[in-house]
Motif scaffolding. Structure first.
Motif, PDB file in Angstrom:
ATOM      1  N   LEU A  56      60.864 -37.473 -47.129  1.00 43.46           N
ATOM      2  CA  LEU A  56      62.164 -37.852 -46.570  1.00 43.46           C
ATOM      3  C   LEU A  56      63.327 -37.278 -47.378  1.00 43.46           C
ATOM      4  CD1 LEU A  56      61.724 -41.539 -45.416  1.00 43.46           C
ATOM      5  CD2 LEU A  56      62.224 -39.541 -44.040  1.00 43.46           C
ATOM      6  N   LYS A  57      63.000 -36.464 -48.350  1.00 40.32           N
ATOM      7  CA  LYS A  57      64.007 -35.891 -49.243  1.00 40.32           C
ATOM      8  C   LYS A  57      64.908 -36.964 -49.851  1.00 40.32           C
ATOM      9  CE  LYS A  57      65.515 -32.192 -46.891  1.00 40.32           C
ATOM     10  NZ  LYS A  57      66.099 -30.844 -46.807  1.00 40.32           N
ATOM     11  N   GLU A  87      69.480 -37.214 -42.322  1.00 42.22           N
ATOM     12  CA  GLU A  87      69.865 -38.592 -42.004  1.00 42.22           C
ATOM     13  C   GLU A  87      69.417 -38.973 -40.598  1.00 42.22           C
ATOM     14  OE1 GLU A  87      74.071 -38.877 -42.742  1.00 42.22           O
ATOM     15  OE2 GLU A  87      73.771 -38.647 -44.891  1.00 42.22           O
ATOM     16  N   ARG A  90      65.573 -39.670 -40.902  1.00 40.32           N
ATOM     17  CA  ARG A  90      65.217 -40.894 -41.625  1.00 40.32           C
ATOM     18  C   ARG A  90      65.420 -42.126 -40.751  1.00 40.32           C
ATOM     19  NH1 ARG A  90      69.015 -39.157 -46.253  1.00 40.32           N
ATOM     20  NH2 ARG A  90      67.794 -37.513 -47.232  1.00 40.32           N
ATOM     21  N   GLY A  91      64.405 -42.952 -40.684  1.00 39.71           N
ATOM     22  CA  GLY A  91      64.519 -44.182 -39.918  1.00 39.71           C
ATOM     23  C   GLY A  91      64.274 -43.961 -38.436  1.00 39.71           C
ATOM     24  N   LEU A  96      60.204 -45.621 -43.655  1.00 39.94           N
ATOM     25  CA  LEU A  96      59.565 -45.852 -44.943  1.00 39.94           C
ATOM     26  C   LEU A  96      59.479 -47.357 -45.205  1.00 39.94           C
ATOM     27  CD1 LEU A  96      58.633 -44.574 -47.597  1.00 39.94           C
ATOM     28  CD2 LEU A  96      60.999 -44.287 -48.236  1.00 39.94           C
TER      29      LEU A  96
ATOM     30  N   SER B 220      66.746 -44.588 -46.578  1.00 39.13           N
ATOM     31  CA  SER B 220      65.589 -44.245 -45.738  1.00 39.13           C
ATOM     32  C   SER B 220      65.813 -44.659 -44.289  1.00 39.13           C
ATOM     33  CB  SER B 220      64.314 -44.898 -46.286  1.00 39.13           C
ATOM     34  OG  SER B 220      64.267 -46.256 -45.914  1.00 39.13           O
ATOM     35  N   LYS B 221      66.828 -45.497 -44.045  1.00 41.00           N
ATOM     36  CA  LYS B 221      67.142 -45.854 -42.670  1.00 41.00           C
ATOM     37  C   LYS B 221      68.008 -44.797 -41.997  1.00 41.00           C
ATOM     38  CE  LYS B 221      68.487 -50.094 -43.891  1.00 41.00           C
ATOM     39  NZ  LYS B 221      68.957 -51.494 -43.797  1.00 41.00           N
TER      40      LYS B 221
END
Lengths: 362, 316
Positions: A56-57, A87, A90-91, A96, B220-221
């Motif tokens: 996810l860097k 961004e 991610r999610g 995660l 992470s979101k």
């Protein structure tokens, strides 16, 4: 093996430290098919968590360096994406879940807010819609009376409940991949199985694929379809879960399996620990990375690092990194790992070396 | 929440009682008594006048009774009369408190307005040039004595540039603009050291919070860096900052003494300094109690604010 959804190949990640550059991940490769559950297994410090964060860097930009390899999601190269594009991933596409639910929720924000903001970020919607979806998620992860818990703070939940909240958060935007980093480690044993079962059923419903990072072979056996055993930043063996447990190929995996307590074993039979300590990755010397702790080692092990080659059982996708398994010169191909513990003199030497390191002078 | 606050109030009440005993005791154990001080060295030799005054002041009564009387009167705002000027102490303190409170609040506002952005910037650009600049600024502020900085400000803005009046005091409600113009330099002078401390605290506390797991969770979101910083990190980072501000508020009242002297502001600090020079015991006694009370009130306010920010405290 299905077409890869997430594929990591030959990934090398290093950190700039005061003592120079240290490789934390050294040639990590794994592929995750759609809806598949795989496990990355290894001792603390073997690079599992760094590997997850690097997907996810999320590693600290100032010190982390991606030196080689690639990470692709559905054929899209993640390493080439800039922060803004990451961004959006991610999610939304890759979520995660962290090890410690005590410290991974923000203590001053309500859980409704913390779950809702991911939905708001990726999918938007009115406050009512977001609240409604959040309640729905909390119900799915088994939080009792979710409507009333929306405005509760993390400290008002138990550890197991917090991990459920984390799972709800990870599932909130319907990601295709979930990275679960030691999600049961901080929980009571009685809760661990519940959480694993919950995760399994939810990802099955959602069609998501999971990478479980763990050091717990019990979790692996109960959840994963394929296992990647990591040692000092690299994969040393990979197989389907069944193959790995029934016909482990190389000495490190043997050691991991021998150190699991089992109810069918006679009580008087002691557990066999892996002697020695995980290596300092800064000091790897080019030979086999497990050699310093391997009671089966020979001269060739110091000369070059063995490749990840097909294991002797010939099962599809069963690969191991060990000179002892070489089809021509391999001396471990027919070893019965349950009874043969290797050379006793070598074992004694390894534990003596480890004691010396623990004593202070490396 | 209510229970928590009641407990804090009860604890504060205990402290008030202790402080009042100490304030009273210090004056009582000093050599000579108030009557002697009032009459002066010559007058005290006249034993008839001396005894008469002692009876008038209640000094002939046992210590415990005197303490009880003092406390009972103090509770109604009656601290007696100043030995030096003869004015009513309660009224004197009240009128002197106004400039000091204004000064302290302005200094506090200045410190917070400067320290939060600078501290956050330092933490975000950790060990890069903005951080170095911020750190240099913080340490300079920390090392600069407020009264000296005040004099330098007067030299620059009043003597050389002639932008601001050098000294004096106008109540805020009489002439707000004039009052601010007069108070801006003293406030800056009073704020210097505090600003330095606050920048360091904000920086280290943001740095610490940015390493927390929940920050990685937030990232992470898919939240942007600024959302993570302002939505998740800052509120946690401000918890220790609020504590520091509360603790330092008492220090600001103390530091006001020198700054008030430099800028000729008729505040509590100068009143205290003058009273000490003139051995105005009754005034010193009352001032000690009032200053201790103000520190207590500040710390209660701090706790109240703290509990608003941190939900874990509310249930106590």
């Amino acid at each position: 093996m299905s077409a890869a959804l997430l594929e990591v190949s030959e990934l090398e990640v290093a950190f700039d430290t005061r003592r120079g550059r240290v490789k934390a991940v050294d040639g990590l490769s794994f592929r995750l098919g759609k809806g598949e559950i795989i496990a990355l297994v290894g001792e603390s410090g073997c690079g599992k968590s760094v590997a997850v964060k690097s997907v996810l860097k999320l590693l600290p930009e100032q010190t982390a360096r991606y030196e080689a390899g690639s990470i692709t999601l559905d054929g899209r190269d993640l390493l080439g994406l800039d922060e803004k594009a990451m961004e959006a991933v991610r999610g939304r596409e890759i979520a995660l879940i962290f090890q410690d639910p005590m410290s991974s929720l923000n203590p001053v924000l309500t859980i409704g807010k913390q779950i809702g903001e991911a939905i708001k970020r990726h999918q938007g919607g009115s406050r009512q819609e977001i609240a409604h979806r959040t309640v729905d998620l909390l119900r799915r992860v088994g939080i009792p009376a979710p409507e009333t818990r929306l405005n509760a703070y993390p400290h008002e939940f138990s550890g197991g409940m917090r991990q459920r909240v984390m799972i709800a958060m990870a599932l909130s935007c319907g990601p295709r991949v979930i990275l679960a980093d030691e999600i049961t480690t901080a929980l009571d044993v009685t809760i661990q199985a519940q959480i694993i079962d919950l995760l399994k059923s939810l990802v099955a419903d959602a069609g998501a694929a999971v990478v479980m990072i763990t050091h717990d072979m019990g979790v692996v056996a109960g959840a994963a379809e394929r296992v990647y055993v990591m040692y000092a930043g690299a994969v040393v063996e990979t197989a389907t879960t069944e193959d790995l447990f029934s016909r482990p190929a190389m000495p490190y995996t043997w050691g991991l399996l021998r150190s699991i307590p089992s109810l069918d074993r006679p009580v008087h039979e002691p557990l066999v620990p892996i002697e020695g300590l995980p290596p300092n990755v800064a000091l790897l010397d080019g030979g086999c990375r497990f050699r310093p702790r391997c009671p089966y080692r020979r001269d060739i092990c110091a000369e070059a690092e063995p490749p990840l080659a097909p294991a002797p059982d010939g099962a599809e996708g069963h690969l191991a990194r060990c000179w002892g398994l070489d089809p021509v010169r391999g001396w471990l191909r027919d070893t019965d790992w349950k009874t043969d513990l290797g050379d006793p003199a070598a074992r004694a030497q390894i534990s003596a070396d480890a004691a010396k390191i623990k004593g202070g002078k490396p | 929440m209510v229970g928590y606050f009641t407990r804090r109030l009860a604890a504060a009440a205990v402290v008030v009682v202790l402080v009042s005993i100490i304030a009273f005791a210090i004056v009582s154990v000093l050599p000579g008594d108030t009557a002697a001080a009032l009459l002066g060295e010559e007058g005290a030799r006249d034993s008839q006048r001396y005894e008469a005054l002692r009876v008038e002041l209640g000094l002939d009564q046992p210590l415990v009774v005197r303490y009880a009387n003092w406390v009972a009167n103090a509770a109604t705002g009656d601290f007696g009369r100043s030995l030096r000027t003869g004015e009513d102490i309660g009224a004197a303190i009240l009128s002197r408190a106004v400039p000091t409170v204004q000064l302290a609040l302005m200094a506090l506002a200045i410190a917070i307005i400067i320290a939060i952005p600078v501290g956050v910037m330092s933490a975000v650009y950790y060990r890069r040039w903005p951080d170095n600049l911020g750190t240099l600024f913080a340490l300079t502020a920390l090392a600069t004595p407020g009264f000296w900085f005040g004099i330098m400000l007067i030299l620059l803005f009043s003597v050389t540039l002639r932008w601001l009046p050098p000294s004096g005091y106008i109540p805020f409600f009489v002439d707000p603009l004039g009052s601010l113009k007069l108070m801006i330099m003293p406030s800056l002078a009073l704020a210097t050291g505090f600003t330095g401390v606050l920048i360091r605290q904000v920086r280290s506390s943001v740095l610490e919070v940015l390493n927390e797991d929940y920050i990685t969770t937030a990232r992470s979101k898919g939240l942007s860096r600024s959302t993570v910083l302002f939505g998740h990190a800052l509120r946690n980072a401000l918890l220790p900052v609020v504590t520091l501000v509360g603790l330092q508020l008492g220090g600001l009242f103390g530091g006001a003494a020198t700054v008030e002297t430099v800028f000729s502001i008729p505040g509590l600090g100068r009143l205290a300094v003058d009273s000490i020079f003139y051995r105005d015991f009754t005034m010193i006694q009352a001032l000690m109690l009032v200053l201790a009370l103000s520190v207590l009130v500040a710390s209660l306010l701090t706790d109240l604010i703290y509990s608003r920010i941190d939900p874990r405290i509310r249930r106590g």
